[in-house]
Design a protein around this motif. Structure first.
Motif, PDB file in Angstrom:
ATOM      1  N   GLN A 141       0.644  -1.273  -0.169  1.00  0.00           N
ATOM      2  CA  GLN A 141      -0.175  -0.054   0.142  1.00  0.00           C
ATOM      3  C   GLN A 141       0.710   1.230  -0.240  1.00  0.00           C
ATOM      4  O   GLN A 141       0.290   2.432  -0.144  1.00  0.00           O
ATOM      5  CB  GLN A 141      -0.988  -0.021   0.965  1.00  0.00           C
ATOM      6  N   GLY A 153      -7.966   0.095   5.471  1.00  0.00           N
ATOM      7  CA  GLY A 153      -8.530  -1.250   6.035  1.00  0.00           C
ATOM      8  C   GLY A 153      -7.342  -2.246   6.399  1.00  0.00           C
ATOM      9  O   GLY A 153      -7.333  -2.548   7.467  1.00  0.00           O
ATOM     10  N   SER A 154      -6.085  -2.277   5.607  1.00  0.00           N
ATOM     11  CA  SER A 154      -5.014  -3.416   5.917  1.00  0.00           C
ATOM     12  C   SER A 154      -3.731  -2.959   5.495  1.00  0.00           C
ATOM     13  O   SER A 154      -3.644  -2.158   4.581  1.00  0.00           O
ATOM     14  CB  SER A 154      -5.780  -4.623   5.458  1.00  0.00           C
ATOM     15  N   ASP A 198      -0.348  -4.846   4.104  1.00  0.00           N
ATOM     16  CA  ASP A 198       0.115  -6.122   3.756  1.00  0.00           C
ATOM     17  C   ASP A 198       1.678  -6.112   3.758  1.00  0.00           C
ATOM     18  O   ASP A 198       2.265  -5.110   3.391  1.00  0.00           O
ATOM     19  CB  ASP A 198      -0.340  -6.433   2.394  1.00  0.00           C
TER      20      ASP A 198
END
Length: 398
Positions: free
Chosen positions: A254, A304-305, A307
């Motif tokens: 991201q 959100g997340s 990685d």
């Protein structure tokens, strides 16, 4: 030594900081000028350089009322746009003229954002003239770190690369002896997860489509091959006095965690923020102050997340080659960088395949005689020989 070895003094900067932007028409330079427009009450642009974008440089000189200009490409001495410059504007040509902007008495801070090994001389000039060096050119330290770092005085070198700016911020308040590891993050580029077989036919157009960052063509290709991350490992090694093998490359798709440091007690500090270079650029201009944000902040509710994955330096061999050059040291990183610059351009011009970039760089490293690093003049010769050798290797491949 690390840039944190000495105590950083409180900023002794003038109310209006006078800046020279070298590489003003490139990606970093353009975003730096956005920051200057936003903070025109705090920043004054007094010198600008470009490589060959004469019309853009002249337009910027008019907009910011700049009197000191340089074009590194001497082929543009007779460009028509030059005649439109305001009276009193001084325009020099060649790499030496670019470096001379870094020595101007009326300059407080020099942003070196020129591409490639051309950043070495202006970085050196800024440091010996006691300017604040905002460094957005990693090749200067990759090739000449052993020569440049001993010249750094407290508060006079601030990294601009997003990763090194992140490490710089994470290390504030942490003594260097307690830093056990640096986690250098990486998006993975446009070809993340691909196998060697899948990379045989990729094109320059595909490699230039970076998923998260808008950058110049050379660095975008370097990001696709992971050579950019390899060069950043070498840069971090010099900036923060951490061994090559204590700098780990971590895929962070991201591009929100820009890098992290790990301390001896197992704590990890990370710097997060938007994928926008105006943030690190502005920090280099404002440090130790923090001005209002130049871009929208990250919305973590929408993100959100986050990685993570290891970098694949077997498929993307340029990363492993850069690490090896760093372990060898001396003049090898200069040869590596020169070979990569030539091979990178050959790929963009269609005369070399994507996978052949690493093959050619490795061949040049094998054929390079390593020397003790002694001077900038020596590096010019090493660079020149490596470029000639790279062109020979490319001809053999073709």
């Amino acid at each position: 030594m690390s840039i944190f070895e000495a105590t950083w003094p409180e900023a002794n900067r003038p109310e209006v900081l006078r800046v020279a932007i070298l590489g003003a028409t490139g990606s970093i330079g353009t975003q730096a000028l956005d920051v200057c427009r936003k903070h025109s009450n705090r920043l004054q642009v007094v010198a600008l350089s470009a490589h060959s974008s004469v019309e853009k440089l002249c337009a910027l000189a008019h907009e910011f009322k700049v009197k000191h200009l340089a074009l590194s490409n001497e082929d543009y001495r007779s460009a028509a746009a030059i005649a439109q410059l305001d009276a009193g504007v001084q325009l020099g040509f060649g790499n030496q003229a670019v470096a001379e902007l870094a020595a101007l008495e009326e300059v407080d801070l020099v942003l070196v954002s020129v591409v490639g090994a051309a950043g070495i001389l202006p970085s050196y000039t800024a440091l010996i003239n006691n300017k604040i060096l905002a460094l957005a050119n990693k090749e200067a330290l990759v090739c000449a770190g052993d020569l440049l770092m001993p010249l750094v005085k407290p508060g006079k070198l601030i990294p601009v690369d997003s990763e090194h700016s992140a490490i710089f911020q994470c290390m504030m308040g942490t003594h260097p002896q307690y830093v056990s590891r640096i986690w250098l993050t990486c998006s993975g580029g446009p070809f993340y997860g691909k196998t060697v077989d899948e990379l045989y036919e990729v094109t320059s157009a595909q490699a230039l489509k970076h998923p998260n960052w808008h950058m110049g063509p050379k660095i975008t290709i370097d990001s696709a091959t992971l050579m950019n991350k390899g060069l950043e490992v070498l840069e971090a090694h010099h900036l923060f006095n951490v061994t090559i093998d204590d700098i780990q490359v971590l895929i962070q798709r991201q591009s929100r965690i820009h890098s992290m440091i790990e301390t001896t007690d197992g704590s990890v500090m990370a710097q997060l923020g938007p994928s926008d270079m105006r943030g690190p650029i502005q920090l280099a201009f404002s440090y130790p102050e923090r001005w209002e944000a130049p871009t929208d902040p990250v919305n973590f509710f929408e993100l959100g997340s986050l990685d993570f994955a290891p970098a694949d330096d077997k498929t993307f061999k340029c990363l492993a080659l850069a690490r090896e050059a760093g372990r060898i040291g001396k003049t090898m990183p200069c040869a590596l960088n020169a070979a990569n610059e030539v091979a990178n351009l050959a790929f963009r011009q269609g005369s070399l395949s994507f996978l052949q970039i690493a093959h050619v760089v490795e061949k040049v490293m094998e054929l390079t005689t390593v020397q003790e690093l002694q001077s900038l003049t020596q590096l010019v010769e090493v660079d020149k020989r490596a470029r000639a050798l790279t062109k020979q290797c490319i001809d053999e491949v073709i």
